[in-house]
Design a protein around this motif. Sequence first.
Motif, PDB file in Angstrom:
ATOM      1  N   ASP A   4      -2.888   3.612   7.197  1.00 21.77           N
ATOM      2  CA  ASP A   4      -2.769   5.068   7.135  1.00 21.77           C
ATOM      3  C   ASP A   4      -2.641   5.514   5.680  1.00 21.77           C
ATOM      4  O   ASP A   4      -1.912   4.891   4.889  1.00 21.77           O
ATOM      5  CB  ASP A   4      -1.549   5.550   7.918  1.00 21.77           C
ATOM      6  CG  ASP A   4      -1.714   5.360   9.420  1.00 21.77           C
ATOM      7  OD1 ASP A   4      -2.871   5.363   9.890  1.00 21.77           O
ATOM      8  OD2 ASP A   4      -0.693   5.197  10.117  1.00 21.77           O
ATOM      9  N   VAL A   5      -3.352   6.595   5.338  1.00 24.15           N
ATOM     10  CA  VAL A   5      -3.368   7.115   3.969  1.00 24.15           C
ATOM     11  C   VAL A   5      -3.289   8.625   4.013  1.00 24.15           C
ATOM     12  O   VAL A   5      -3.902   9.264   4.893  1.00 24.15           O
ATOM     13  CB  VAL A   5      -4.661   6.684   3.226  1.00 24.15           C
ATOM     14  CG1 VAL A   5      -4.693   7.265   1.821  1.00 24.15           C
ATOM     15  CG2 VAL A   5      -4.778   5.171   3.177  1.00 24.15           C
ATOM     16  N   GLN A  34       1.975  -4.954   1.869  1.00 26.71           N
ATOM     17  CA  GLN A  34       2.941  -3.872   1.738  1.00 26.71           C
ATOM     18  C   GLN A  34       2.350  -2.703   0.954  1.00 26.71           C
ATOM     19  O   GLN A  34       1.503  -2.886   0.071  1.00 26.71           O
ATOM     20  CB  GLN A  34       4.183  -4.406   1.022  1.00 26.71           C
ATOM     21  CG  GLN A  34       5.347  -3.451   0.923  1.00 26.71           C
ATOM     22  CD  GLN A  34       6.512  -4.102   0.203  1.00 26.71           C
ATOM     23  OE1 GLN A  34       6.400  -5.202  -0.323  1.00 26.71           O
ATOM     24  NE2 GLN A  34       7.644  -3.425   0.172  1.00 26.71           N
ATOM     25  N   SER A  35       2.794  -1.499   1.272  1.00 23.62           N
ATOM     26  CA  SER A  35       2.355  -0.316   0.528  1.00 23.62           C
ATOM     27  C   SER A  35       2.727  -0.449  -0.943  1.00 23.62           C
ATOM     28  O   SER A  35       3.825  -0.887  -1.274  1.00 23.62           O
ATOM     29  CB  SER A  35       3.005   0.943   1.094  1.00 23.62           C
ATOM     30  OG  SER A  35       2.796   2.054   0.223  1.00 23.62           O
ATOM     31  N   PRO A  36       1.819  -0.073  -1.853  1.00 25.31           N
ATOM     32  CA  PRO A  36       2.156  -0.146  -3.277  1.00 25.31           C
ATOM     33  C   PRO A  36       3.134   0.943  -3.714  1.00 25.31           C
ATOM     34  O   PRO A  36       3.708   0.847  -4.791  1.00 25.31           O
ATOM     35  CB  PRO A  36       0.803   0.021  -3.971  1.00 25.31           C
ATOM     36  CG  PRO A  36      -0.020   0.796  -2.993  1.00 25.31           C
ATOM     37  CD  PRO A  36       0.431   0.337  -1.634  1.00 25.31           C
ATOM     38  N   GLY A  40       0.111   3.691   3.415  1.00 30.10           N
ATOM     39  CA  GLY A  40       0.942   2.899   4.304  1.00 30.10           C
ATOM     40  C   GLY A  40       0.685   1.414   4.159  1.00 30.10           C
ATOM     41  O   GLY A  40      -0.179   0.967   3.395  1.00 30.10           O
ATOM     42  N   ASP A  41       1.452   0.619   4.893  1.00 34.72           N
ATOM     43  CA  ASP A  41       1.230  -0.820   4.914  1.00 34.72           C
ATOM     44  C   ASP A  41      -0.109  -1.129   5.576  1.00 34.72           C
ATOM     45  O   ASP A  41      -0.563  -0.407   6.469  1.00 34.72           O
ATOM     46  CB  ASP A  41       2.349  -1.519   5.690  1.00 34.72           C
ATOM     47  CG  ASP A  41       3.707  -1.344   5.037  1.00 34.72           C
ATOM     48  OD1 ASP A  41       3.746  -1.046   3.833  1.00 34.72           O
ATOM     49  OD2 ASP A  41       4.728  -1.498   5.750  1.00 34.72           O
ATOM     50  N   LEU A  42      -0.721  -2.215   5.149  1.00 34.17           N
ATOM     51  CA  LEU A  42      -1.988  -2.659   5.730  1.00 34.17           C
ATOM     52  C   LEU A  42      -1.733  -3.845   6.654  1.00 34.17           C
ATOM     53  O   LEU A  42      -1.009  -4.777   6.302  1.00 34.17           O
ATOM     54  CB  LEU A  42      -2.977  -3.038   4.623  1.00 34.17           C
ATOM     55  CG  LEU A  42      -4.370  -3.505   5.060  1.00 34.17           C
ATOM     56  CD1 LEU A  42      -5.419  -3.034   4.067  1.00 34.17           C
ATOM     57  CD2 LEU A  42      -4.435  -5.025   5.188  1.00 34.17           C
ATOM     58  N   ALA A 101      -4.291  15.658   4.371  1.00 36.12           N
ATOM     59  CA  ALA A 101      -4.793  15.181   5.654  1.00 36.12           C
ATOM     60  C   ALA A 101      -4.275  13.761   5.872  1.00 36.12           C
ATOM     61  O   ALA A 101      -4.149  12.988   4.923  1.00 36.12           O
ATOM     62  CB  ALA A 101      -6.314  15.198   5.669  1.00 36.12           C
ATOM     63  N   LEU A 102      -3.970  13.441   7.110  1.00 38.80           N
ATOM     64  CA  LEU A 102      -3.557  12.084   7.459  1.00 38.80           C
ATOM     65  C   LEU A 102      -4.779  11.309   7.915  1.00 38.80           C
ATOM     66  O   LEU A 102      -5.436  11.677   8.892  1.00 38.80           O
ATOM     67  CB  LEU A 102      -2.503  12.110   8.562  1.00 38.80           C
ATOM     68  CG  LEU A 102      -2.094  10.729   9.112  1.00 38.80           C
ATOM     69  CD1 LEU A 102      -1.487   9.863   8.010  1.00 38.80           C
ATOM     70  CD2 LEU A 102      -1.123  10.870  10.278  1.00 38.80           C
ATOM     71  N   LEU A 103      -5.101  10.252   7.161  1.00 39.86           N
ATOM     72  CA  LEU A 103      -6.257   9.425   7.489  1.00 39.86           C
ATOM     73  C   LEU A 103      -5.804   8.109   8.111  1.00 39.86           C
ATOM     74  O   LEU A 103      -4.870   7.479   7.626  1.00 39.86           O
ATOM     75  CB  LEU A 103      -7.073   9.115   6.235  1.00 39.86           C
ATOM     76  CG  LEU A 103      -7.550  10.289   5.383  1.00 39.86           C
ATOM     77  CD1 LEU A 103      -8.393   9.774   4.225  1.00 39.86           C
ATOM     78  CD2 LEU A 103      -8.343  11.286   6.214  1.00 39.86           C
ATOM     79  N   ASN A 104      -6.486   7.720   9.152  1.00 43.12           N
ATOM     80  CA  ASN A 104      -6.305   6.397   9.746  1.00 43.12           C
ATOM     81  C   ASN A 104      -7.590   5.619   9.505  1.00 43.12           C
ATOM     82  O   ASN A 104      -8.633   5.912  10.091  1.00 43.12           O
ATOM     83  CB  ASN A 104      -5.999   6.490  11.239  1.00 43.12           C
ATOM     84  CG  ASN A 104      -5.909   5.125  11.890  1.00 43.12           C
ATOM     85  OD1 ASN A 104      -6.779   4.728  12.661  1.00 43.12           O
ATOM     86  ND2 ASN A 104      -4.855   4.384  11.590  1.00 43.12           N
ATOM     87  N   ASN A 105      -7.518   4.640   8.587  1.00 40.90           N
ATOM     88  CA  ASN A 105      -8.696   3.865   8.202  1.00 40.90           C
ATOM     89  C   ASN A 105      -8.722   2.539   8.965  1.00 40.90           C
ATOM     90  O   ASN A 105      -7.779   1.756   8.880  1.00 40.90           O
ATOM     91  CB  ASN A 105      -8.676   3.569   6.704  1.00 40.90           C
ATOM     92  CG  ASN A 105      -8.766   4.829   5.861  1.00 40.90           C
ATOM     93  OD1 ASN A 105      -9.451   5.770   6.233  1.00 40.90           O
ATOM     94  ND2 ASN A 105      -8.081   4.846   4.733  1.00 40.90           N
TER      95      ASN A 105
END
Length: 503
Positions: free
Chosen positions: A472-473, A434-436, A444-446, A486-490
């Motif tokens: 997502d971060v 879960q997102s902290p 976001g959630d992992l 910026a929206l990052l998708n890791n």
Amino acid sequence: MRNYLTFIGLFACVIASAQNINDVLRYGTENLQGSARFQAMGGAFGSLGGDLSALNINPAGSAVFNNGIFSISGTNYNRNTDSNYNGALSNSTNNNFNINQVGGAFVFKSTNPDSKWRKLSLAVNYDVVQSFDDRLITSGSSNEGIDNYFLDYADGIALQPLKLQGNETIGEAYLDIGATNGLGFSGQQAFLGFQAGIIDPTVDEDDNTSYFSNANYQSVNQDFRQNVSGYNSKFTVNGATQYGDNFYFGASLNFHTIQYERLNRYDESYSNEGESRFVAFDNLLETEGTGFSMSIGAIAKVNDVIRLGASYQSPTWYRLTDNFSQAIDSDYPNKESSFSFFDLNYINIFDYQIKTPGKVTGSISAVFGKSGLVSLDYGYQDMSNAELRPTSDSGFADENQFISESLGGVSTIRVGGEYRIKRVSLRAGYRYEQSPYESGNIVGDLNGISGGIGYNFNRSRLDLAVNRTEQDVLQYFFDTGINTPALLNNVNTNITIGYTLNF
């Protein structure tokens, strides 16, 4: 010649530079690492044991070993990041290989047939619980430039200390401001913006506390690049015992080592009405330190199939040192006459502490003889209890209040299974974290999936695992001034190979 300045006890100036909520999250969470078998099954080992990396979940797990064991694992880390900044898309990748796990255990069986204490296990294990190696690229344009960053910090700061005093150099003045109570990091940022000609005082008087921007743009082109390296490793010293046929108990002492380096490079340019300007602003953070935690746990065999596990990991207490430096250049015409390029040689050194929250884990598994097994772990950690220390410092008190309001409880679910066909073991796993953040917006959630295969050579075993996570971060270039992230998708893909020897 490199220039240094050490701050002992002067913490209020550094909250915005390095010691903040991001440090708590960086060192307070652990990514799925460990042996190949552990990774392939999603890390769901809380009621299983029998793997050295399982000691990270439940220290009672080493008592499940029937004989001595040695294990080593190496992982190839691949990180792929897609960035979306105001509609502009960027992509970056990073690839590296490390030995991420090595350890061993000795098992001493009781020679007394009447004793309920069947055996004692002693184990040591090294695990990389977090690999920081990464590279990010974000490019695009917006109507918010770096002049806003310097204006936000300069607001309310008197002009007089931002000017060079006597024969003072730019570097000497920068370090002096950082050591001045009431100025610190905020004063340093105002100083850099003023000396580089990006901002100017509303009135050229020593007691002036308001500033305006010299930038004249409708839109600015921005390029942000982040290079990160380092790790958070855990060395575990473990003892566990088996009581009767159905109960296992264990405890561990965990010793952490932190190495972290992050270089942020920001370039900005614009052309408007025949005027062109650029700014280059770099920030380098190097962190090293140590940490300590303890953990206890138990495993119970309910019957021939069902096993239950419970464990508690104490808070981790870190003692850290940051080396922080900045560099800036610009072609603004009204910058200080002696200013050419301010480099990274002027280093601020900060000593501080972090306490990350404790964690509880409950587990259940079903073991179907030698055919296979399924396992489920649930963990909970309340990140709102994390603290920067000393808590008596007013700057840390404000940031800790922000942490308690922004962060919340983190639930972790891990599911794993293994199916054996003679000497071959097929494995799969799923992981959710879960997102902290209470809102769930910034991080976001992992979600992660994993799989693997193992081959048993009787006294040894070779394992292969593939583990993929996605999250997502939101990435902000700076902590103020440029408010559009910026929206990052890791996407992280780890391929791990491990070897286990029984003796």
